[in-house]
Design a protein around this motif. Structure first.
Motif, PDB file in Angstrom:
ATOM      1  N   THR A 491       2.886 -14.845   9.060  1.00 35.50           N
ATOM      2  CA  THR A 491       3.615 -16.107   8.884  1.00 35.50           C
ATOM      3  C   THR A 491       3.095 -17.205   9.811  1.00 35.50           C
ATOM      4  N   GLU A 492       2.864 -16.857  11.071  1.00 32.24           N
ATOM      5  CA  GLU A 492       2.342 -17.851  12.007  1.00 32.24           C
ATOM      6  C   GLU A 492       0.987 -18.371  11.555  1.00 32.24           C
ATOM      7  N   VAL A 534      -2.388 -15.734   2.475  1.00 27.57           N
ATOM      8  CA  VAL A 534      -2.341 -14.990   3.731  1.00 27.57           C
ATOM      9  C   VAL A 534      -1.405 -13.809   3.513  1.00 27.57           C
ATOM     10  N   SER A 535      -1.793 -12.654   4.001  1.00 28.82           N
ATOM     11  CA  SER A 535      -0.912 -11.505   3.789  1.00 28.82           C
ATOM     12  C   SER A 535      -1.046 -10.475   4.880  1.00 28.82           C
ATOM     13  N   THR A 536      -0.083  -9.584   4.946  1.00 27.22           N
ATOM     14  CA  THR A 536      -0.257  -8.355   5.715  1.00 27.22           C
ATOM     15  C   THR A 536      -0.969  -7.401   4.762  1.00 27.22           C
ATOM     16  N   THR A 537      -0.982  -6.131   5.075  1.00 27.04           N
ATOM     17  CA  THR A 537      -1.782  -5.232   4.244  1.00 27.04           C
ATOM     18  C   THR A 537      -1.166  -4.952   2.872  1.00 27.04           C
ATOM     19  N   VAL A 538      -0.087  -5.685   2.507  1.00 24.87           N
ATOM     20  CA  VAL A 538       0.499  -5.400   1.199  1.00 24.87           C
ATOM     21  C   VAL A 538      -0.489  -5.563   0.054  1.00 24.87           C
ATOM     22  N   ILE A 539      -1.495  -6.423   0.244  1.00 24.92           N
ATOM     23  CA  ILE A 539      -2.422  -6.593  -0.864  1.00 24.92           C
ATOM     24  C   ILE A 539      -3.505  -5.526  -0.869  1.00 24.92           C
ATOM     25  N   GLU A 540      -3.441  -4.687   0.124  1.00 23.98           N
ATOM     26  CA  GLU A 540      -4.458  -3.651   0.255  1.00 23.98           C
ATOM     27  C   GLU A 540      -4.652  -2.875  -1.032  1.00 23.98           C
ATOM     28  N   VAL A 541      -3.556  -2.530  -1.647  1.00 25.27           N
ATOM     29  CA  VAL A 541      -3.659  -1.655  -2.801  1.00 25.27           C
ATOM     30  C   VAL A 541      -3.650  -2.418  -4.118  1.00 25.27           C
ATOM     31  N   GLY A 542      -4.736  -2.335  -4.794  1.00 23.75           N
ATOM     32  CA  GLY A 542      -4.769  -2.637  -6.207  1.00 23.75           C
ATOM     33  C   GLY A 542      -4.754  -4.037  -6.784  1.00 23.75           C
TER      34      GLY A 542
END
Ligand code: ADP
Ligand code: MG
Length: 684
Positions: A491-492, A534-542
């Protein structure tokens, strides 16, 4: 009840209070205690003449007390017991701090072994707080190899080894050998009693090696037998027969032509499902190799035959994307696809469950949790689970426990050594997709540090100017984590990028957002409305965004190699030249080495090998992601050769005595039972 089960509190020297401390180490009975193996060993077996002893490392000396100890109080709260010891070569002044009771312990003329670091103080030698042991002056007393244990408050190393000593003495030869005699003989292993004695109190390094070898073998052998037992129940029951149909009909509806690796995997799976036995197949393929299509082809075939399928994804976002993809593949054929997720309203959930039970839905897509929870099917014939690089042993067995015995297709993007795959996934068949769809471009990867930041932003501007989209991934911020690490929380960092790029659309997505909001952001990204995500690792998969051409990973040293590889796989999925920039100021050799591997290699299998080597299997699999019980002594990655022979031995034994009902296998059966009990959460 065997002596091994005896409550630790009744062991000589323990008692209530210390039993509580020991419980913190997972030690509740004698068995736990003797399986609390040393973390390492101190080699006190070599005795140095004082004159020759080196100064930099702890050594053992054998010396005579030359003078009665004196007690000095050097300042308040600091007492010293001091005395001189000698051997034929030189003398050492021994000091103990704040252990005044030791003054009466040592007497002139007594011979001791002392183990500690020698310091040079002018022309004198000193040794502070050494370990010591009284020896008979005339004996040829040798020093020992001393065990070093993991400890907890209230339990010293000396106490621990004392307890283990007492336990082994008490047990005597009453240590049941889980390994049948034939196996011990065939693999030339040490007996249980010998192994336990020498893993704790090695006679010498040779004995230690024999003990280790035996105990590692035993642990892996018991595990292999246990897993084999779990599987055999599944294997024997019949599978639903899915008659083969003309899969070309499905292929011809696609806008592309499947690769030969995809065709092969589909053919193998369809063969399984037509065989009458339940399918249990793992499809292994690097990110972007097109595993979803393989699943879709199998689902198509199942639904054409009038039966149902379930597709389980590891995250909500991924379930959503799979829903879209699978709908586009399958709905043209009249196959009804629905999604069940955490965000589905209660009323809708009821409706969907109802429809599944009536057979009005052909394919249900959702997360593991949602589908394995109280959902009933009319005729579930196929369960697909997309695990990416997580290993859901537990979730899978939850489905397998249902009254129905669906065919199971597991998809994984983590190339793991085959033996390990067999352990983790059971006795399954493996299809490897070793070919990427044509036209994939290599993603150029670079490691940069903060000084590159301005140029990095210039590059973002350029890419977006050309119509591309950019992903920026920040490490997850855990609440208890050290703020000084200055992690760029998603977020920052989003706020920061908004000020840097006021003219661009910057959005943020992270795990704490509501599913509905995440979906909204993802749809906007797929529609091309967001320039920088911008993301955390949520986009990591797929997540599939063919227009994305730049992946920036902040604090890249915080990610595992396999994870970085997965993240990188998010770009380069379309026709555009793509880049992955690893931003990291990390200075350690290990971090630099890891990032270098990423820059030089694009082969997922090679990367996971490096990962295993650099981090060890424990970290590789994350916090017990493999779902196997914790190993006491064996190393699932490193002891691969032993794993293989243990597995072969297990298969042979179980072929001969599947229920372990022969008397010589009784102890083994007992051990397996304990393993199941200790891990009941995982194995049921
Ligand atoms: P993964 O194995 O990582 O799950 P996906 O199934 O998501 O890979 O496929 C990645 C992308 O490649 C998708 O956009 C998919 O439509 C596309 N794709 C899959 N197979 C082929 C093929 N044979 N030819 C061209 N594109 C393909
Ligand atoms: Mg996938």
């Amino acid at each position: 009840m065997s002596q091994l089960e005896k409550d630790i509190r009744y062991l000589k020297g323990v008692g209530e209070t210390r039993a509580k401390s020991l419980a913190k180490l997972g030690i509740n009975c004698l068995r736990d205690l003797i399986n609390h193996f040393p973390r390492s060993y101190e080699d006190r077996s070599q005795i140095y003449p004082i004159f020759d002893a080196p100064f930099d490392a702890p050594v053992t000396i054998r010396a005579v007390v030359a003078r009665e100890p004196s007690l000095a109080c050097i300042r308040r709260g600091m007492e010293l017991v001091k005395f001189r010891v000698v051997d034929d070569t030189a003398s050492v002044d021994i000091t103990f701090f704040n252990q005044s009771f030791l003054r009466t312990r040592f007497h002139t003329g007594e011979t001791y072994l002392f183990y500690g670091k020698i310091n040079a103080a002018g022309s004198k030698r000193t040794m502070a707080n050494p370990a010591f042991e009284l020896v008979d002056a005339d004996s040829e007393a040798n020093g020992k190899i001393v065990p070093v244990y993991s400890l907890t408050k209230g339990i010293s190393g000396k106490m621990m080894s004392g307890y283990v000593r007492n336990a082994l003495n008490e047990l005597g030869h009453d240590v049941p050998d889980a390994l049948p005699p034939k196996i011990i003989e065939e693999y030339k292993l040490a007996q249980a009693r010998y192994a336990y004695e020498n893993i704790h109190f090695p006679a010498d390094f040779g004995a230690l090696e024999l003990a280790r070898k035996r105990l590692i073998f035993e642990e892996l052998f018991v595990l292999a037998c246990a897993l084999s037992g779990m599987r055999s129940g599944r294997q024997l029951s019949g599978g639903k027969v899915i008659d083969s149909c003309d899969i070309e009909q499905f292929y011809s509806s696609l806008s592309f032509s499947p690769t030969s690796a995809q065709r092969r995997a589909v053919k193998e799976a369809l063969g399984d499902m037509a065989s009458g036995r339940p399918m249990n197949r793992l499809v292994q393929g690097d990110v972007g190799s097109g595993k979803t299509l393989v699943a879709a082809a199998c689902i198509w075939s199942v639904c054409r035959s009038g039966r149902q399928a379930a597709f389980m994804a590891p995250t909500e976002i991924l379930a959503e994307q799979h829903l879209e993809t699978l709908r586009s593949f399958l709905e043209p054929f009249g196959i009804r696809v629905e999604k069940l997720s955490g965000s589905t309203t209660a009323a809708n959930k009821r409706k969907i469950r109802d429809a599944l039970e009536k057979g009005e839905i052909d394919l249900i897509v959702g997360t593991h949790a949602i589908i394995s929870e109280n959902v009933n099917f009319k005729d579930l014939a196929l369960a697909v689970t997309d695990e990416q690089h997580r290993f859901g042993v537990i979730q899978r067995s939850a489905l397998a426990a249902k009254t129905e015995k669906p065919h199971v297709l597991v998809m994984s993007a983590t190339p793991i050594p085959r033996t390990l795959a067999l352990m983790i996934y059971g006795d399954l068949d493996v299809s490897v997709i070793d070919e990427l769809p044509p036209g994939r471009l290599k993603v150029d990867t670079f490691h940069v540090d903060e000084s590159y930041r301005a140029r990095l932003y210039g590059f973002i501007r350029k890419q977006v100017g050309e119509g591309r989209q950019v992903f920026v991934v920040c490490p997850m911020v855990e609440e208890n984590e050290d703020n000084e690490l200055e992690l760029k929380s998603a977020t920052e960092h989003t706020e920061h990028l908004k000020t840097v790029f006021p003219e661009l659309n910057v959005a943020c997505i992270h795990g704490k957002m509501k599913a509905k909001d995440k979906d909204a952001v993802m749809s906007a990204v797929v529609a091309g409305e967001i320039d920088i995500l911008v993301s955390t690792t949520v986009i990591e998969v797929g997540v599939d965004v063919p227009n994305a051409s730049l992946m920036i990973i902040e604090n890249a040293e915080r990610f595992g190699l396999s994870q970085l590889h997965q993240l990188r796989g998010r770009v380069g999925r379309g026709k555009h030249k793509s880049w992955c920039i690893l931003v990291s100021d990390a200075k350690t050799e290990e971090s630099k080495e890891r990032l270098k591997v990423m820059c030089e290699t694009s082969d997922g299998f090679k990367i996971s090998e490096h990962d295993l080597r650099l981090r060890g299997p424990g970290d590789f699999f994350g916090s017990r992601q493999h779902g196997l019980p914790e190993m006491h002594i064996a190393d699932l990655g490193g002891d691969m050769r032993v794993l293989q022979s243990a597995q072969a031995a297990a298969h042979k034994l179980l072929a001969d005595d599947p229920r372990l009902s022969k008397p010589e296998n009784a102890a083994l059966r007992e051990r397996i039972k304990q393993l199941f009990e200790a891990n009941s959460d995982m194995m049921n």
